[in-house]
Enzyme design. Structure first.
Site, PDB file in Angstrom:
ATOM      1  CD  GLU A  70      49.044  86.625  11.988  1.00 17.38           C
ATOM      2  OE1 GLU A  70      49.425  87.259  12.999  1.00 17.38           O
ATOM      3  OE2 GLU A  70      48.192  85.730  12.014  1.00 17.38           O
ATOM      4  CB  SER A  71      54.270  92.007   9.562  1.00 16.96           C
ATOM      5  OG  SER A  71      53.290  92.572  10.428  1.00 16.96           O
TER       6      SER A  71
END
Length: 1465
Positions: free
Chosen positions: A656-657
């Site tokens: 996940e960013s």
């Protein structure tokens, strides 16, 4: 200043032999120099150029070279003083000029070099010589600047060889210490150039050049221990630059040929610009460029050091130069070479060999010089890590040799480097990882075994690495690898298996040796973490003191193990994993970010995906953990890509960013904090880190088709550094680094050992500066318990498998040595389970436990060397380390039982050492096993039978069925049997049992249990002869160890008793087993009673089992049992004190009274006890009396025995009298009363017993019993009995006897009871006599009247009795007479008198009532009329008060007791 001590002298590595002392003989030296001048001139004259000048006109002068030589010739003979006083330059300069001249050809230069070599080897130059320093400098300068014309290749090679020869002579000269650092570097440099150029020359030159290079390096570094280190700070300081960046040199690989730094100029040769006067085609050879560039040089600032006498500075330069040679292969392609050695092995092998020589000779002295040490720690080891994974076995072997030398000399400074080498190279290759070939695997395994043979290696690896939470478990990995590699899985045994086995056994034997020479090591207390302490910060107070570091490393190992368990829990459920660690006090009760961060950072085996998810979580606590986690890294002065690689290796970057951003923010903050040189703020670090992640994905993701270029990368990162651009070179370097080496954001797949990357190496070097000191182990076994516990199971399994699969005797012996070492260690460290496993494993190889399929198992055993060796080993272990065997005894006993069944054990095995006489009946007992057997010694056997002896067993080999002809054993059979016998002799099976008294209690108990287990549960009914034989044999062994352990009988007793009890109670027919059980228990009692009086009751309780024998069994062994009991009684009567014990003894004796064969021995035992009261006690008196009565009543044997038994009973009353007298004198009045009561009870039982015998059918026995009873009632003085006892005696004994006798006389046939009349007479006399003797005491009793009437009634009954149908004449005469006497005594004593008419007189009236029935005239005979009148007159005067008590008793002293007795007689 970091130079050689001049006074120490030089130890030349190779010295020329000296035949004469030229230095003391100036004339001889002059002649020698003169001959050398002549040799050079002679060669010069052969050349047209030089010869022409000699014959030219006078106007043409000679060449300066010739002139100088001739001038020297003129001078040398004129020097009269010592040559040490002459400047060597004077006689060396002419030769050196010839060497330097580029006008001379190769032959002339070669002769001049030979002359210089000769002068150097004569030791003319030494430290006392004038200007020797300048002279040495001149020689080195001249030779390294040698120039000559090349006329043919052969002569060129000769000159090159002589150059090498002279340079080596310079180094070996005593004056070599005067050479400067620069000169040493120049010599090495020149020699290496020759080595390089020799690649295009002949093989001989190649070999000589390489050899010379080795010798030069050895010469230099052999002096390192002699270096004066007192002022080496300058050498270690920043005054000169030692490190030459190889990366920078790589840029000039193709830049063409470079000149030597020493100012060499060109000379013509083959139209090429040569270097050193020999061919150089480096312009077309990139390798030559690299070698030319990578020469030894110092920076200008170092020149003052380089001109000093040589020492550490030149060694640092040389060592760095040698390390840099290893970098050539990394940068240059592998082009074919013209020499015979493949280039991919050639240069590395050469460089590694030189490095190895330097380390061998420098040794531990390297530690004193930080610059040298730093080169080894970093540059050398990083190269060794790289070349360790080379496909070449030769290179790998050399690398391993170097590391072994480094371990030997410098291990205290190379802790983490050694860990990395083992983890990433040796262990990786040895288990066929990294695509290793078999040859690589074998070399790695050989190296591993070499390390294992170092005495302290495994202990130091365990202490420093396995017990360090930040290091890998090298020892565990090594032990697992060796044990697995020794296993032949689905394949034949190979050399690799044997090699791994050697390594295992080397480790084990090292531990065993430490046991032999160790001092006692205190037991370490169990480790328990009672409270939370940050595990990553635990320190040791003193790493040099075992009292401190041993508990420290054990504690660290405990923490490490708990962390591994915690990691396993965490991988299944992170929350439960952290809770587990809190429960073990490795994390605080209330979690804090630092402790969790350190758990993630320092714990191996964590799931990196879970760690990444945890660190990327948005939870506030997780964010704090993330920043603490980043804070554990050291990014000081580290490239950004390297730092990022290290950071992302410890967990998997989440997908996940937002999580990625949080992770990179923490990284960037930490990086900027430590390395702010280029980046202006942490945002710049964050942006650039993001950019690197994106570049990494772009370059190494196969799905990305269009790859980012360098320009794209630079353009993407504009204005990120606080609005400014980052330097282009900086970004370019990052770009190429990422392109060449991917940043792995996913964990490495599979287990095993990691690969060493450059970033990991940088991190390792950082850690090495902070790691705990290296712990040096000595020859004491501080950690062996824990180490052995780790490897014992796999080791035993591996050795066993090899032993099973091998067919070679030397391998068998190796395995046996391993087995014995394992046993020794197990015993020393009290690892009973390990020793049991070893015994179980070994017993399988003896073949004794296998169902034998061989027709003749004894011969099969003799032919099987593996089985014989295993058997000897099993019994060696049992004898040496029996204290620590537990369940293994069962397997050992199975082997012993099998040997017994084969008839291979002597009778001594089941004997006990203290009682050899009992086995004297065994013809083989105590005799050694026959050492030789032949057919002539074998008796013939008509029918086959079971044979238990050695000779009997083998005799079966010599005979077949009677119908077939006799066959003689072959020589092979005789030899096999002989080997079997020798094997059994070496086993010393008997020592296990005869020496069992030295076994520890637990082991002894297990041995006894194993014996009962091996014997089997006794079964009612018939069992097979083989099973019974085994049970008998085991019982014999059990009895033997019981007797041998009399001091510890309490340990064995319950089991022994239960086993024998089971045998006795389950046997219904006579057999060998019950016989052995019965007589074994009797033997135990006989032997142990003298030593264990406190256990007498327990021992004698065992004899009660005899009473429980089945009637048939008891009858079969009764006589023998009785004899043993008699022996027991005679030897141990004084040790039996309790009533229970005597009850058992007398019960056994009583049983024998009715047994024809046993009664005699039983009665002898009883006589021994009762004769003269010798062994009579209150505890056994009644029991012995009862036993005597049974013998008296028994009709077995002659009546004399019954009579004798009655005498024993009658004689025992003397004991009662003596006992009464002794005890009354010894105790108080109250106690005396109690004793009197007890004695009265015993006396009463005695007379009751006699009463029963008085009814015997046999006349003589019956009559003797009455007389004996009379003796007991009347003939004892000193026996004071209470009056109540006499009343009991009359009621229960005398009256009962009289009644029974008269009943027998009237109711039984005279044939059954002969002459009862005589018996009745004796009985009547007994009553009368006892009554009269006791009259005085009896008459005072209130019940006297009743007693007296009982006497009268018996007399009345007897006088009226009919014997044989008519009244007895004897009784008719006797009864009135006895009654008359009784009445007279009673009258005389005043007992019987007529009382007053008032109230009546019952005694008087009843008396005469009965008397008148017996003899009506007796009253008038006893009491005349005158007597009656006198009595009445007295009564009237006294008023009858005399009879107030109603007894009719009148006190009188007119007749003494004696007169009364005589009157009644």
């Amino acid at each position: 200043m970091g130079r050689l001590k001049l006074q120490s002298g030089i130890k030349a590595i190779e010295e020329e032999p000296e035949n004469c002392d030229f230095t003391s003989n100036g004339g001889a030296l002059a002649c020698m120099v003169n001959s050398e001048v002549g040799a050079v001139l002679a060669v010069m004259r052969r050349n047209v150029r030089w010869g022409g000048r000699f014959i030219a006109g006078d106007d043409q002068l000679e060449h300066s070279l010739i002139q100088s030589l001739k001038a020297l010739r003129k001078q040398i003979f004129s020097w009269r003083h010592h040559w040490h006083m002459i400047d060597p330059a004077v006689y060396l300069q002419p030769f050196l000029e010839v060497i330097r001249s580029d006008e001379t050809g190769a032959p002339i230069t070669g002769v001049a070099l030979s002359s210089v070599y000769k002068i150097l080897t004569l030791d003319v130059l030494d430290l006392k010589t004038v200007n020797v320093e300048d002279a040495m400098h001149l020689v080195v300068d001249a030779v390294t600047s040698c120039r000559f014309e090349v006329t043919d290749p052969a002569s060129e090679e000769v000159v090159l060889m002589k150059i090498l020869q002279v340079l080596l002579a310079c180094m070996k000269s005593k004056a070599s210490v005067m050479l400067s650092n620069q000169h040493i570097c120049t010599i090495i440099n020149t020699c290496f150039r020759v080595v390089h150029q020799a690649g295009t020359k002949g093989e001989l030159l190649q070999r000589i050049a390489r050899h010379t290079m080795h010798e030069l390096v050895r010469c230099v570094f052999s002096h390192l221990p002699d270096i004066d280190n007192t002022e080496c700070a300058l050498a270690n300081g920043g005054g000169y630059s030692v490190k030459q960046e190889v990366d920078g040199l790589a840029k000039d690989y193709t830049s063409g040929n470079k000149q030597l730094d020493n100012g060499n100029s060109s000379s013509e040769y083959d139209c090429q610009p040569p270097s050193l006067g020999f061919a150089s085609n480096a312009s077309s050879d990139p390798v030559a460029s690299e070698i030319d560039e990578n020469t030894i040089r110092a920076s200008p600032n170092d020149l003052h050091l380089m001109t000093e006498p040589y020492g550490v500075p030149c060694m640092v330069e040389i060592f760095h130069f040698l390390c840099s040679l290893l970098n050539i292969v990394e940068h240059i392609g592998m082009d074919p070479r013209s020499n015979t050695i493949a280039f991919d092995e050639d240069v590395p092998l050469f460089a590694l060999g030189l490095i190895n020589s330097a380390i061998e000779l420098g040794g531990p002295s390297i530690c004193q010089h930080p610059r040298l040490l730093a080169l080894i720690q970093d540059e050398l080891f990083s190269n060794l890590m790289q070349f360790g994974l080379s496909m070449s076995p030769l290179i790998l072997s050399m690398v391993c040799s170097i590391v072994l030398n480094l371990y030997q000399h410098l291990r205290t400074e190379l802790k983490l480097q050694l860990e990395a080498f083992f983890s990433c190279v040796i262990l990786r290759l040895a288990q066929s990882r990294h695509g290793a070939s078999y040859q690589q695997q074998e070399v790695a395994m050989e190296a591993l075994v070499d390390f294992c043979r170092q005495k302290t290696f495994v202990a130091e690896m365990y202490a420093n690495l396995d017990c360090d939470i930040t290091c890998s478990n090298v020892f565990e990995d090594l032990a697992n690898l060796l044990s697995k590699s020794a296993f032949p899985v689905n394949c034949l045994l190979s050399a690799m298996h044997i090699l791994a086995l050697d390594g295992l056994i080397a480790v084990i034997q090292g531990m065993a040796e430490r046991i032999s020479n160790r001092s006692p090591i205190p037991e370490q207390a169990p480790i328990d973490l009672e409270e939370y302490i940050p595990f990553w910060s635990v320190k040791c107070e003193n790493y040099g003191d075992p009292d401190h570091w041993v508990p420290f490393v054990l504690r660290k190992k405990y923490i490490k193990r708990r962390l591994m368990i915690g990691a396993d829990h965490f991988n299944r459920d992170p929350k439960k994993g952290l809770e587990f660690l809190q429960g073990t006090h490795l994390l605080p009760d209330k979690l804090d970010p630092q402790s969790v961060a350190c758990f993630f950072r320092y714990t191996a085996g964590l799931d990196k995906n879970l760690v990444g998810d945890f660190l990327g979580n948005h939870d506030e606590f997780c964010v704090q953990v993330l920043h603490e986690f980043a804070g554990t890294f050291d990014f000081q002065d580290m490239n950004l890509d390297t730092a990022l690689r290290l950071f992302l290796e410890t967990f998997r970057l989440p997908g996940e960013s937002q999580k990625i951003q949080r992770v990179l923010e923490a990284f960037s903050e930490r990086y900027y904090e430590q390395s702010p040189q280029i980046l202006v703020n942490k945002d710049a670090a964050l942006l650039l880190s993001y950019s690197l992640i994106m570049l990494n994905t772009d370059q190494h993701n196969v799905q990305v088709k269009k790859k980012m270029t360098e320009e794209d990368f630079i353009r993407n990162n504009r204005h990120i550094n606080g609005g400014s651009d980052l330097p282009r070179d900086f970004l370019s370097e990052l770009y190429h680094s990422i392109c060449k080496n991917e940043i792995r954001t996913t964990p490495e797949q599979g287990g095993g050992f990691p690969h060493m990357t450059p970033s990991r190496w940088i991190d390792l070097m950082r850690k090495s500066k902070k790691t705990a000191p290296f712990i040096m182990c000595d020859s004491r076994a501080f950690l062996d318990h824990d180490m052995f516990a780790i490897m014992s199971g796999p080791t035993i399994a591996a050795i066993s498998v090899v032993f099973d699969h091998s067919e070679h005797e030397d391998v068998f012996q190796t395995c046996v040595d391993g087995f014995l070492a394992v046993a020794k260690i197990s015993a020393c460290h009290h690892l009973e389970d390990v020793l049991d496993d070893l015994v179980v494993s070994l017993c399988k190889f003896t073949t004794l436990l296998n169902p034998s399929s061989a027709e003749e198992p004894v011969l099969a055993f003799g032919d099987d060397i593996k089985a014989r060796m295993a058997t000897i080993t099993v019994f060696t272990i049992a004898n040496a380390y029996g204290d620590y065997i537990r369940t293994g005894w069962r397997n050992i006993l199975d082997c012993i039982i099998r040997l017994h069944k084969l008839g291979l054990l002597s009778a001594r095995v089941a004997s006990d050492a203290a009682d050899d006489s009992e086995l004297s009946a065994d013809p083989w007992h105590g005799k050694p096993v026959a050492s030789s057997l032949s057919a002539s010694h074998m008796p013939s056997m008509g029918t086959p039978r079971r044979s238990s002896g050695l000779m009997g067993r083998f005799s079966q080999l010599l005979s077949l069925d009677t119908e077939e002809p006799r066959s003689q054993p072959t020589e092979q059979q005789l030899a096999a049997h002989q080997r079997t016998l020798q094997t059994i002799q070496k086993c010393h099976v008997d020592s296990i049992f005869t020496e069992s008294k030295f076994l520890q209690a637990d082991s002894l108990l297990q041995l006894a249990r194993a014996l009962t287990w091996a014997a089997g549960r006794p079964q009612k009914g018939n069992s097979s002869p083989e099973d019974e034989d085994t049970a008998v044999f085991c019982l014999e062994l059990l009895i033997a160890i019981t007797l041998n352990n009399r001091d510890r009988i309490g340990i064995l007793w319950p089991g022994v008793y239960e086993h024998i009890s089971n045998i006795v109670q389950s046997t219904v027919m006579p057999c060998a087993l019950v016989e052995k059980a019965v007589f074994g228990l009797l033997r135990i009692c006989q032997r142990l009673l003298p030593y264990k009086e406190n256990l007498a009751d327990e021992l004698l309780r065992l004899l009660q089992l005899v009473l429980k024998l089945d009637a048939r069994v008891a009858d079969a062994y009764c006589e023998h049992i009785t004899q043993e009991v008699m022996r027991l009684v005679k030897t141990n009567a004084m040790h039996i004190r309790s009533q229970m014990g005597w009850r058992t003894i007398t019960s056994l004796l009583s049983i024998t009274a009715r047994h024809p064969e046993a009664s005699e021995a039983g009665f002898d035992a009883l006589m021994f006890i009762m004769s003269d009261g010798a062994h009579l006690l209150p505890a056994n008196y009644i029991l012995c009396v009862d036993a005597s009565r049974q013998f008296a009543e028994s009709r077995v044997g002659q009546a004399d025995r019954s009579v004798c038994a009655l005498d024993l009973m009658a004689g025992s009353v003397t004991f009662l009298a003596r006992r009464s007298r002794e005890m009354t004198e010894a105790v108080g009045e109250e106690a005396a009363t109690k004793i009197t009561q007890d004695i009265g009870e015993m006396w009463l039982r005695l007379v009751q017993g006699l009463r029963k015998v008085c009814l015997d059918q046999r006349e003589d026995v019956r009559n003797h019993a009455i007389l004996s009873l009379q003796k007991c009632l009347t003939g004892v003085d000193g026996l004071h009995l209470p009056h109540a006892s006499w009343l009991q005696c009359f009621d229960q004994v005398i009256f009962t006897m009289l009644d029974d006798l008269i009943e027998i006389a009237q109711g039984h046939s005279p044939k059954d009871y002969r002459n009862m009349e005589g018996t009745l007479v004796l009985a009547m006399k007994l009553m009368s006599k006892v009554f009269l003797q006791l009259l005085h005491d009896l008459s005072q009793l209130t019940t006297f009247c009743k007693l007296w009437l009982g006497v009268l009634s018996r007399m009345e009954k007897y006088i009226k009795a009919k014997v044989r149908g008519k009244r007895s004449e004897k009784l008719q005469e006797l009864v009135p007479e006895l009654l008359k006497n009784t009445l007279l005594v009673m009258k005389t004593r005043g007992v019987l008198v007529q009382r007053s008419a008032l109230g009546g007189d019952s005694l008087w009236e009843l008396t005469w009532l009965h008397v008148n029935n017996i003899g009506p005239s007796l009253q008038s005979e006893v009491f005349s009329d005158q007597d009656l009148e006198q009595l009445q007159h007295k009564q009237s005067q006294t008023g009858g008060s005399t009879f107030s008590d109603g007894t009719g008793f009148v006190p009188s002293s007119e007749m003494t007791a004696e007169e009364g007795v005589q009157a009644g007689g």
